[in-house]
Write a protein that holds these residues in place. Sequence first.
Motif, PDB file in Angstrom:
ATOM      1  N   TYR A 145      -6.949   1.243   5.692  1.00  0.00           N
ATOM      2  CA  TYR A 145      -7.076   2.246   5.882  1.00  0.00           C
ATOM      3  C   TYR A 145      -7.724   3.217   5.763  1.00  0.00           C
ATOM      4  O   TYR A 145      -8.318   4.227   6.499  1.00  0.00           O
ATOM      5  CB  TYR A 145      -7.444   2.439   3.822  1.00  0.00           C
ATOM      6  N   SER A 146      -8.916   2.495   6.389  1.00  0.00           N
ATOM      7  CA  SER A 146     -10.233   2.758   7.230  1.00  0.00           C
ATOM      8  C   SER A 146      -9.905   3.464   8.408  1.00  0.00           C
ATOM      9  O   SER A 146     -10.289   4.337   8.623  1.00  0.00           O
ATOM     10  CB  SER A 146     -11.325   1.335   7.568  1.00  0.00           C
ATOM     11  N   SER A 197      -7.213  -2.880   4.036  1.00  0.00           N
ATOM     12  CA  SER A 197      -8.754  -1.995   3.779  1.00  0.00           C
ATOM     13  C   SER A 197      -9.058  -1.544   5.183  1.00  0.00           C
ATOM     14  O   SER A 197      -9.292  -0.710   5.418  1.00  0.00           O
ATOM     15  CB  SER A 197     -10.016  -2.783   3.014  1.00  0.00           C
ATOM     16  N   LYS A 198      -8.797  -2.090   6.454  1.00  0.00           N
ATOM     17  CA  LYS A 198      -8.726  -1.991   7.549  1.00  0.00           C
ATOM     18  C   LYS A 198      -7.344  -0.894   7.890  1.00  0.00           C
ATOM     19  O   LYS A 198      -8.279   0.163   8.708  1.00  0.00           O
ATOM     20  CB  LYS A 198      -8.652  -2.795   8.533  1.00  0.00           C
ATOM     21  N   GLU A 247      -4.869  -6.232   7.077  1.00  0.00           N
ATOM     22  CA  GLU A 247      -5.885  -5.897   5.944  1.00  0.00           C
ATOM     23  C   GLU A 247      -5.674  -4.684   5.388  1.00  0.00           C
ATOM     24  O   GLU A 247      -5.775  -3.774   6.817  1.00  0.00           O
ATOM     25  CB  GLU A 247      -7.278  -6.843   6.373  1.00  0.00           C
ATOM     26  N   ILE A 270       1.187  -0.805   0.262  1.00  0.00           N
ATOM     27  CA  ILE A 270       0.177  -0.012   0.108  1.00  0.00           C
ATOM     28  C   ILE A 270       0.758   1.261  -0.320  1.00  0.00           C
ATOM     29  O   ILE A 270       1.961   1.518   0.494  1.00  0.00           O
ATOM     30  CB  ILE A 270      -0.749   0.778   1.142  1.00  0.00           C
TER      31      ILE A 270
END
Length: 174
Positions: A35-36, A32-33, A30, A12
């Motif tokens: 980033y969130s 996506s986690k 993960e 990333i």
Amino acid sequence: MKLTCFIYSGVIPFHGFSMYVAPLCFLYNEPSKLYSVFREMYIRYFFRLHSISSSFSGIVSLCLQFERLLQTHLPQLFYHLRQIGAQPLRIAFKWMVRAFSGYLSTDQLLLLWDRILGYDSLEVVAVLAAAVFAFRAENLMEVTSLASAEAVLADLSTLKVIPLIQIFLFATAI
């Protein structure tokens, strides 16, 4: 600088926000986690450290809070540093604007950020900055220049965040 978090499922890239993302890479596998969480923390808190506003939780208010804490709890130190041209805010500003990222060890930084989340406030950043000055007050009272004051405060990587804050806030005499 481009930071690349190598995570089990891929790579990333983050541009310009590496100071906030790097510590979170220790918590989330993960992408996506990761980033969130980063996005939520930046939107809720860290953006306030990078914009001038009249917000109570903005960087200007935090700077004022830091100076007031130092003047109230350590007036001799505050005036000594000003007298030798070592403005305390000039030293502490770089810590506060980055929420101490890059200055504390990762475990201590995450404890600080946990307090930001827990209290839903960036004020703990100003309190910690003042606590660092209090912790190093004896050495700082002996300095005679900005350079020597910065040298005394150069390495924060061994500090323990929670005890520092507690001692600063709850000690009867500093």
